[in-house]
Design a protein around this motif. Structure first.
Motif, PDB file in Angstrom:
ATOM      1  N   ARG A  37       0.834  -1.206   0.000  1.00 42.31           N
ATOM      2  CA  ARG A  37       0.000   0.000   0.000  1.00 42.31           C
ATOM      3  C   ARG A  37       0.870   1.258   0.000  1.00 42.31           C
ATOM      4  NH1 ARG A  37      -4.253   0.147   4.500  1.00 42.31           N
ATOM      5  NH2 ARG A  37      -4.800  -1.835   3.550  1.00 42.31           N
ATOM      6  N   LEU A  38       1.964   1.190   0.743  1.00 48.51           N
ATOM      7  CA  LEU A  38       2.878   2.332   0.736  1.00 48.51           C
ATOM      8  C   LEU A  38       3.411   2.566  -0.684  1.00 48.51           C
ATOM      9  CD1 LEU A  38       4.501   4.530   2.188  1.00 48.51           C
ATOM     10  CD2 LEU A  38       6.228   2.790   2.720  1.00 48.51           C
ATOM     11  N   ALA A  39       3.759   1.469  -1.369  1.00 45.81           N
ATOM     12  CA  ALA A  39       4.267   1.602  -2.747  1.00 45.81           C
ATOM     13  C   ALA A  39       3.209   2.239  -3.638  1.00 45.81           C
ATOM     14  CB  ALA A  39       4.682   0.235  -3.296  1.00 45.81           C
ATOM     15  N   ALA A  40       1.941   1.876  -3.422  1.00 46.94           N
ATOM     16  CA  ALA A  40       0.860   2.465  -4.222  1.00 46.94           C
ATOM     17  C   ALA A  40       0.739   3.950  -3.927  1.00 46.94           C
ATOM     18  CB  ALA A  40      -0.457   1.749  -3.922  1.00 46.94           C
ATOM     19  N   ARG A  41       0.885   4.290  -2.660  1.00 49.57           N
ATOM     20  CA  ARG A  41       0.799   5.694  -2.272  1.00 49.57           C
ATOM     21  C   ARG A  41       1.949   6.504  -2.875  1.00 49.57           C
ATOM     22  NH1 ARG A  41       2.215   8.067   3.578  1.00 49.57           N
ATOM     23  NH2 ARG A  41       3.635   9.397   2.416  1.00 49.57           N
ATOM     24  N   VAL A  42       3.139   5.949  -2.830  1.00 51.19           N
ATOM     25  CA  VAL A  42       4.299   6.660  -3.380  1.00 51.19           C
ATOM     26  C   VAL A  42       4.130   6.821  -4.892  1.00 51.19           C
ATOM     27  CG1 VAL A  42       6.800   6.532  -3.724  1.00 51.19           C
ATOM     28  CG2 VAL A  42       5.817   5.882  -1.524  1.00 51.19           C
ATOM     29  N   ALA A  49      11.969   4.925   2.029  1.00 52.27           N
ATOM     30  CA  ALA A  49      10.977   5.369   3.004  1.00 52.27           C
ATOM     31  C   ALA A  49      11.645   5.440   4.374  1.00 52.27           C
ATOM     32  CB  ALA A  49       9.794   4.401   3.046  1.00 52.27           C
ATOM     33  N   TYR A  50      11.418   6.557   5.049  1.00 52.01           N
ATOM     34  CA  TYR A  50      11.985   6.774   6.385  1.00 52.01           C
ATOM     35  C   TYR A  50      10.839   6.874   7.375  1.00 52.01           C
ATOM     36  CZ  TYR A  50      15.467   8.364   3.010  1.00 52.01           C
ATOM     37  OH  TYR A  50      16.305   8.447   1.917  1.00 52.01           O
ATOM     38  N   ASP A  51      10.942   6.120   8.442  1.00 52.91           N
ATOM     39  CA  ASP A  51       9.837   5.957   9.393  1.00 52.91           C
ATOM     40  C   ASP A  51       9.986   6.969  10.543  1.00 52.91           C
ATOM     41  OD1 ASP A  51       8.327   4.916  11.656  1.00 52.91           O
ATOM     42  OD2 ASP A  51       8.153   3.038  10.526  1.00 52.91           O
ATOM     43  N   VAL A 305      14.248   2.240   4.740  1.00 57.18           N
ATOM     44  CA  VAL A 305      14.349   1.094   3.827  1.00 57.18           C
ATOM     45  C   VAL A 305      14.420   1.624   2.398  1.00 57.18           C
ATOM     46  CG1 VAL A 305      13.165  -0.637   5.245  1.00 57.18           C
ATOM     47  CG2 VAL A 305      11.813   0.867   3.754  1.00 57.18           C
ATOM     48  N   TYR A 306      15.028   0.829   1.547  1.00 53.83           N
ATOM     49  CA  TYR A 306      15.005   1.080   0.105  1.00 53.83           C
ATOM     50  C   TYR A 306      14.132  -0.003  -0.502  1.00 53.83           C
ATOM     51  CZ  TYR A 306      16.699   1.356  -4.736  1.00 53.83           C
ATOM     52  OH  TYR A 306      16.787   1.473  -6.109  1.00 53.83           O
ATOM     53  N   VAL A 307      13.224   0.395  -1.356  1.00 51.00           N
ATOM     54  CA  VAL A 307      12.253  -0.546  -1.921  1.00 51.00           C
ATOM     55  C   VAL A 307      12.333  -0.502  -3.438  1.00 51.00           C
ATOM     56  CG1 VAL A 307       9.815  -1.210  -2.006  1.00 51.00           C
ATOM     57  CG2 VAL A 307      10.736  -0.099   0.057  1.00 51.00           C
ATOM     58  N   ALA A 308      12.525  -1.651  -4.053  1.00 50.26           N
ATOM     59  CA  ALA A 308      12.548  -1.748  -5.517  1.00 50.26           C
ATOM     60  C   ALA A 308      11.639  -2.908  -5.937  1.00 50.26           C
ATOM     61  CB  ALA A 308      13.975  -1.981  -6.007  1.00 50.26           C
ATOM     62  N   ARG A 309      11.154  -2.829  -7.175  1.00 44.75           N
ATOM     63  CA  ARG A 309      10.256  -3.887  -7.643  1.00 44.75           C
ATOM     64  C   ARG A 309      11.005  -4.827  -8.584  1.00 44.75           C
ATOM     65  NH1 ARG A 309       4.805  -4.000  -7.016  1.00 44.75           N
ATOM     66  NH2 ARG A 309       4.548  -1.761  -6.692  1.00 44.75           N
ATOM     67  N   ILE A 310      10.668  -6.104  -8.501  1.00 47.20           N
ATOM     68  CA  ILE A 310      11.312  -7.077  -9.380  1.00 47.20           C
ATOM     69  C   ILE A 310      10.680  -6.967 -10.766  1.00 47.20           C
ATOM     70  CG2 ILE A 310      11.685  -9.543  -9.784  1.00 47.20           C
ATOM     71  CD1 ILE A 310      11.698  -9.817  -6.693  1.00 47.20           C
ATOM     72  N   VAL A 311      11.533  -6.754 -11.756  1.00 42.39           N
ATOM     73  CA  VAL A 311      11.028  -6.625 -13.130  1.00 42.39           C
ATOM     74  C   VAL A 311      11.344  -7.860 -13.974  1.00 42.39           C
ATOM     75  CG1 VAL A 311      11.066  -4.096 -13.161  1.00 42.39           C
ATOM     76  CG2 VAL A 311      13.075  -5.348 -13.916  1.00 42.39           C
ATOM     77  N   LEU A 414      12.568   8.102  -5.520  1.00 37.04           N
ATOM     78  CA  LEU A 414      11.870   9.059  -4.668  1.00 37.04           C
ATOM     79  C   LEU A 414      12.253   8.776  -3.215  1.00 37.04           C
ATOM     80  CD1 LEU A 414       8.194   9.261  -5.976  1.00 37.04           C
ATOM     81  CD2 LEU A 414       9.974  10.999  -6.137  1.00 37.04           C
ATOM     82  N   GLU A 415      12.020   9.770  -2.365  1.00 31.86           N
ATOM     83  CA  GLU A 415      12.199   9.569  -0.925  1.00 31.86           C
ATOM     84  C   GLU A 415      10.935  10.048  -0.232  1.00 31.86           C
ATOM     85  OE1 GLU A 415      16.417  10.611   0.590  1.00 31.86           O
ATOM     86  OE2 GLU A 415      16.078  11.903  -1.142  1.00 31.86           O
ATOM     87  N   VAL A 416      10.451   9.250   0.721  1.00 35.58           N
ATOM     88  CA  VAL A 416       9.282   9.681   1.495  1.00 35.58           C
ATOM     89  C   VAL A 416       9.555   9.509   2.978  1.00 35.58           C
ATOM     90  CG1 VAL A 416       7.536   9.262  -0.287  1.00 35.58           C
ATOM     91  CG2 VAL A 416       8.183   7.394   1.258  1.00 35.58           C
TER      92      VAL A 416
END
Ligand SMILES: *Cc1c(COP(=O)(O)O)cnc(C)c1O
Length: 418
Positions: A37-42, A49-51, A305-311, A414-416
């Motif tokens: 959901r966070l990925a969808a929001r970003v 993302a920093y908490d 965390v750093y978040v990437a999607r598998i392509v 991006l950074e959030v």
């Protein structure tokens, strides 16, 4: 055989220490949100993302062990994202900047200039002028800076506020990156400090104290205590040659965080005890002097965390490759190319399959056409498919801003702050 079914004792393929983010219904939660959901929001991957809650908690933990009189500064080069600096500015006592660019971010964030300090070799004249005009503390690192600050001060009708950054005659033992001891471009060698202090006095600069920063990424409390102790003793000796009483003694930081298997979180308690003893001594031996510690990585590293999607998912001669849409160009540190001598894997997980029972050995690579673009080398990970989210933990410090985002022309991340 690609899949190895595993028992419950190995059900969480994440580094045991990465317990700061909850897992709920198979998904890692960051800022309270399930990762997908966070990925969808970003709206895109990759992102950092920093908490906020973790950042607040970490500052509270440090405050809890520090004596009340010791000031806590945030060294913002660890993570200069403006929103994060804004949050930190409200939590700590001061911000340490390493360029005029960082100075702007700190001042925009509302940091009190009285509690901002500026360190770094090769400060340009324009940067020194900005710092004097902003009335922040400048950590002098060369004889040239003293001359320049005198001229700038008379031009602006202001007295430059200075501390002397000392290159000590000892090193911080067990430190990932040494920034003091031996020949160094940082600070001024202790042997030359009396002459520098004399110049500062004759130039009429406003001398406030000393700054010592011995090194970074240290997980040994005993080594940190020893460096603080030696720094204190050294400052006592140097104070005798100072043109004015010492009002500030910045003892540096260097507190590390665990990245690799077998590493443990730093034990803060002995460091707090040590600083309490030093603060007490300062009361009688350096009356009127405030002690400061400056932390970058320790305050922010574990909160990101750093978040990437598998392509793509490929198999080459039996080895599984998960190809992600992000990599070295966003996260140089995790690729092993930012100061590591021997490449080791950062803690990595498949964030939307965080409690998966079926795992495999896989490598996570990025989209760059170089073998250096490696986020995980043959790690045990949940069996992942195209569309799944790869998470690199311990990514709140020296991530986005410490990476060559232009390399190979892929989109920036991006950074959030969540
Ligand atoms: C980089 C730096 C820091 C922060 O170091 P961390 O290891 O991130 O805590 C603190 N002080 C100075 C002078 C620095 O250059």
């Amino acid at each position: 055989m690609l899949l190895d079914e595993i028992g419950p004792e190995r059900a969480l393929p994440v580094h045991a220490a990465m317990d700061q983010f909850a897992v709920c219904a198979g998904e890692l939660r960051v800022g309270g949100e399930p990762l997908s959901r966070l990925a969808a929001r970003v709206g895109q991957t990759p992102f950092y993302a920093y908490d906020r809650a973790l950042l607040r908690t970490r500052v509270q933990q440090v405050r809890a062990v520090l004596p009340k009189s010791v000031k806590l500064h945030y060294a913002m080069k660890a993570n200069p994202m403006p929103a994060l600096v804004g949050l930190m500015a409200g939590l700590v006592d001061g911000i340490d900047v390493a360029s005029a660019g960082e100075l702007k971010v700190a001042l925009d964030a509302g940091a009190n200039p009285q509690e901002v300090s500026f360190a770094g070799p090769g400060k340009r004249e324009a940067e020194l002028r900005q710092a004097v005009a902003a009335r922040v503390l400048i950590n002098v690192e060369s004889f040239r800076e003293v001359v320049a600050l005198q001229a700038i001060g008379s031009e602006l009708g202001l007295r430059a506020r200075v501390a002397v950054r000392v290159n000590p005659d000892f090193e911080l033992k067990g430190s990932g990156m040494k920034m003091g001891g031996g020949p160094k471009p940082f600070g001024v060698d202790v042997e030359q400090i009396p002459a520098l202090l004399d110049n500062i006095g004759r130039a009429g600069l406003d001398f406030e104290g000393f700054h010592l920063f011995a090194g970074s990424q240290n997980l040994r409390a005993d080594a940190i205590c020893e460096a603080q102790q030696k720094s204190f003793e050294l400052a006592l000796r140097l104070a005798q040659a100072a043109p004015a009483p010492v009002r500030l003694l910045n003892l540096g930081g260097g507190f590390g965080i665990p990245y690799f298997p077998g590493e443990q979180r730093l034990d803060l308690a002995p460091i707090g005890d040590n600083l309490a003893r030093l603060a007490q001594r300062a009361g009688s031996e350096l009356p009127g002097a405030a002690l400061v510690i400056e932390l970058g990585r320790y305050l922010v590293g574990e909160a990101g965390v750093y978040v990437a999607r598998i392509v793509d998912r490929k198999i080459s001669r039996g080895q599984v490759y998960l190809v992600a849409d992000g990599g070295l160009h966003h996260h140089l540190s995790a690729s092993g190319n930012f100061g590591q001598v021997i490449r080791k894997n950062y803690p990595v997980t498949i964030g939307n399959k965080a409690d998966a029972r079926s795992t495999e050995t896989a490598s996570v690579v990025g989209p760059l056409c170089t073998p250096l673009d490696l986020l995980a080398d043959r790690m045990t990970l949940a069996v992942a498919q195209v569309g799944d989210l790869v998470v690199v933990f311990q990514s709140g410090a020296y991530g986005a801003s410490a990476s060559p985002q232009g390399f190979l022309g892929h989109p920036p991340c991006l950074e959030v702050l969540v």
